[in-house]
Design a protein around this motif. Sequence first.
Motif, PDB file in Angstrom:
ATOM      1  N   ALA A 171     -65.605 -48.883   4.635  1.00  0.00           N
ATOM      2  CA  ALA A 171     -64.788 -47.767   5.115  1.00  0.00           C
ATOM      3  C   ALA A 171     -63.346 -48.217   5.317  1.00  0.00           C
ATOM      4  O   ALA A 171     -63.080 -49.382   5.633  1.00  0.00           O
ATOM      5  CB  ALA A 171     -65.348 -47.225   6.426  1.00  0.00           C
ATOM      6  N   ASN A 197     -59.690 -47.208   7.391  1.00  0.00           N
ATOM      7  CA  ASN A 197     -59.034 -46.442   8.446  1.00  0.00           C
ATOM      8  C   ASN A 197     -57.681 -45.897   7.969  1.00  0.00           C
ATOM      9  O   ASN A 197     -56.849 -45.516   8.780  1.00  0.00           O
ATOM     10  CB  ASN A 197     -58.848 -47.322   9.694  1.00  0.00           C
ATOM     11  CG  ASN A 197     -58.173 -46.572  10.845  1.00  0.00           C
ATOM     12  OD1 ASN A 197     -58.629 -45.531  11.265  1.00  0.00           O
ATOM     13  ND2 ASN A 197     -57.057 -47.114  11.333  1.00  0.00           N
ATOM     14  N   VAL A 256     -64.751 -55.197  11.673  1.00  0.00           N
ATOM     15  CA  VAL A 256     -63.465 -54.498  11.675  1.00  0.00           C
ATOM     16  C   VAL A 256     -62.413 -55.479  11.162  1.00  0.00           C
ATOM     17  O   VAL A 256     -62.270 -56.576  11.702  1.00  0.00           O
ATOM     18  CB  VAL A 256     -63.091 -53.995  13.082  1.00  0.00           C
ATOM     19  CG1 VAL A 256     -61.726 -53.293  13.044  1.00  0.00           C
ATOM     20  CG2 VAL A 256     -64.155 -53.051  13.620  1.00  0.00           C
ATOM     21  N   ILE A 288     -65.164 -51.718   8.502  1.00  0.00           N
ATOM     22  CA  ILE A 288     -64.072 -50.757   8.698  1.00  0.00           C
ATOM     23  C   ILE A 288     -62.760 -51.514   8.548  1.00  0.00           C
ATOM     24  O   ILE A 288     -62.423 -52.366   9.377  1.00  0.00           O
ATOM     25  CB  ILE A 288     -64.136 -50.076  10.080  1.00  0.00           C
ATOM     26  CG1 ILE A 288     -65.499 -49.400  10.291  1.00  0.00           C
ATOM     27  CG2 ILE A 288     -63.001 -49.064  10.220  1.00  0.00           C
ATOM     28  CD1 ILE A 288     -65.706 -48.841  11.691  1.00  0.00           C
ATOM     29  N   MET A 326     -62.558 -43.512   7.318  1.00  0.00           N
ATOM     30  CA  MET A 326     -62.774 -43.234   8.744  1.00  0.00           C
ATOM     31  C   MET A 326     -61.419 -43.345   9.427  1.00  0.00           C
ATOM     32  O   MET A 326     -61.004 -44.443   9.817  1.00  0.00           O
ATOM     33  CB  MET A 326     -63.760 -44.233   9.369  1.00  0.00           C
ATOM     34  CG  MET A 326     -65.192 -44.108   8.912  1.00  0.00           C
ATOM     35  SD  MET A 326     -66.273 -45.327   9.759  1.00  0.00           S
ATOM     36  CE  MET A 326     -66.462 -44.556  11.378  1.00  0.00           C
TER      37      MET A 326
END
Length: 283
Positions: free
Chosen positions: A115, A117, A8, A87, A139
């Motif tokens: 991905a 956010n 992340v 992410i 996402m």
Amino acid sequence: MEIKKVMVIGAGQMGSGIAQVCAQAGYDVYLNDIKEESYAKGLAGITKNLSRSVEKERMTEDEKNDVLARITKSLNLEDAAHVDLVIEAAVENMEIKQSIFKKLDGIAQPHAILASNTSSLPITEIAAVTNRPEKVIGMHFMNPVPVMKLVEIIRGLATADEVYSAVEGMTKKLSKVPVEVNDFPGFVANRILMPMINEAIYTHYEGVASIEAIDDVMKLGMNHPMGPLQLADFIGLDTCLYIMETLHEGFGDSKYRPCPLLRKYVKAGWLGKKSGRGFYVYN
């Protein structure tokens, strides 16, 4: 396509929340930030959330420690070489996101999914700077991440079906509800929410009603848990303005024009709860 390890990027409120739910679901997580102090603040927030769950007997102290043990500090994007899914939860700015994705494309393993956010920016445009647009997807988690169930999953123009399926399956393992959305400015959540907030600001700007009255009408008359102006303060007025500008630019439609009062508040530094003042004053 199996996802076991996750990175992340961004240890702010959204990133730390995403890292927490991933770790709670059993994934090994690299929580990445460019600043040591930002990582420390993010981890402290995760620890506080988990401790509250222990106090409320939703988990044991051992379970809390297991979750924290699955989170690894990362201050270098090179750690993306070890994961199956990245992410990105960095600031909502296209240039910054494209810069991150371009670097990730050269670091991450060929099978890795990238991905974002992002709450409003085009996934197709982000994917265009990579050599793996079929493995780029959106996402969009809701805030606060540990509490809110929805995740908008956004397909870019080239996103592969197997990538969508892998991300959808992983989202369900996080105990979230995935909703498939196509790649249009604001997606679904912010395309509907932000114009409502903007209209509420116009309603106050034009002298129709006071801030409190507008919020009371929406809470008591429409059963909203929070009024639109209070919600704007919690989201951040600068974020609201940025998303409205994205919608206005993306659709070229005057109905998405940001209210002048919103611009004035942002220029004044009245950004909402995070700055101590927005439509309401916070101690």
